[in-house]
Design an enzyme around this catalytic site. Structure first.
Site, short mmCIF file in Angstrom:
data_model
loop_
_atom_site.label_atom_id
_atom_site.label_comp_id
_atom_site.label_asym_id
_atom_site.label_seq_id
_atom_site.Cartn_x
_atom_site.Cartn_y
_atom_site.Cartn_z
N ASP A 4 -151.12 104.13 27.00
CA ASP A 4 -149.89 104.91 26.86
C ASP A 4 -150.27 106.29 26.29
OD1 ASP A 4 -146.60 104.10 26.27
OD2 ASP A 4 -147.40 105.98 25.50
N ILE A 5 -149.70 107.35 26.87
CA ILE A 5 -150.09 108.69 26.39
C ILE A 5 -149.71 108.93 24.94
CG2 ILE A 5 -150.45 110.31 28.31
CD1 ILE A 5 -147.44 110.79 28.33
N HIS B 162 -142.68 97.76 32.72
CA HIS B 162 -143.95 97.84 31.99
C HIS B 162 -143.85 97.07 30.69
CE1 HIS B 162 -141.37 101.23 30.87
NE2 HIS B 162 -141.87 101.11 29.65
N HIS C 18 -145.46 96.82 26.90
CA HIS C 18 -146.24 97.55 25.89
C HIS C 18 -147.11 96.57 25.11
CE1 HIS C 18 -143.81 101.39 25.77
NE2 HIS C 18 -142.88 100.59 26.25
P1 5GP Z 1 -140.34 102.85 27.59
O1 5GP Z 1 -139.68 103.73 26.56
O2 5GP Z 1 -139.74 103.06 28.96
O3 5GP Z 1 -140.40 101.41 27.20
O4 5GP Z 1 -141.85 103.31 27.63
C1 5GP Z 1 -142.33 104.31 28.46
C2 5GP Z 1 -143.70 104.67 27.94
O5 5GP Z 1 -144.38 105.40 28.94
C3 5GP Z 1 -143.67 105.57 26.69
O6 5GP Z 1 -144.32 104.90 25.62
C4 5GP Z 1 -144.42 106.83 27.13
O7 5GP Z 1 -145.27 107.33 26.13
C5 5GP Z 1 -145.21 106.35 28.32
N1 5GP Z 1 -145.46 107.37 29.32
C6 5GP Z 1 -144.54 108.25 29.85
N2 5GP Z 1 -145.14 109.03 30.76
C7 5GP Z 1 -146.44 108.66 30.82
C8 5GP Z 1 -147.56 109.12 31.59
O8 5GP Z 1 -147.48 110.03 32.42
N3 5GP Z 1 -148.76 108.49 31.39
C9 5GP Z 1 -148.88 107.48 30.48
N4 5GP Z 1 -150.11 106.94 30.35
N5 5GP Z 1 -147.86 107.02 29.75
C10 5GP Z 1 -146.65 107.61 29.91
#
Ligand code: 5GP
Ligand code: ZN
Length: 138
Positions: A30-31, A99, A101
């Protein structure tokens, strides 16, 4: 899906720090690195989230989780791990490609806190609700 950031990671259009890949699944860092080693595990197939996931995709995805989680733990020296999945905006989902985590935990003061509101148990309500949910399981 064209404008999905994770589909673009799968196709290689957008770079990622990949840690695992097979025919159906990919895992990459995750970035934001909530903690060191924070990893996302995704199905390659575009599915919005777990609430919309078919059984076959779920099997492909979840069967790989333990070994990827163990690899992240080994490589980072984590003492434990939170495995988190957000479904829909209200639950904090920001990328609408399913996804999981993997958030390695190093100690209880590492800035992460997962709190659930607790209520006194109402066993009658629990019984009624569990029956209602059980009827919805297909
Ligand atoms: P959510 O909030 O949908 O559960 O998590 C999305 C995750 O995707 C976030 O933790 C965010 O940091 C990660 N993320 C968003 N864009 C990118 C990207 O372009 N590359 C990577 N590696 N992670 C991303
Ligand atoms: Zn996608």
């Amino acid at each position: 899906m064209e404008n999905c950031i994770f589909c673009q990671i799968v196709s290689g259009t957008i770079p990622s720090s990949k840690v695992y890949e097979d025919d159906k699944v990919m895992a990459f860092l995750d970035i934001t690195q909530t903690t060191n080693g924070h990893t996302l595990v995704i199905p390659k197939k575009h599915v919005r989230n777990v609430l919309e996931m078919d059984q076959e995709t779920a099997q492909d995805l979840f069967v790989q989780l333990p070994k990827i989680a163990r690899a992240v733990q080994k490589a980072t020296g984590a003492a434990g791990m939170n495995i988190i999945n957000n479904n829909e905006e209200v639950a904090g989902q920001t990328v609408f490609h399913a996804h999981i985590h993997l958030v390695p935990r190093f100690d209880s003061n590492d800035g992460i806190s997962i709190n659930y509101t607790t209520h006194e148990p109402d066993f009658q309500a629990l019984g009624t609700l569990s029956e209602k949910i059980a009827k919805e399981v297909e």
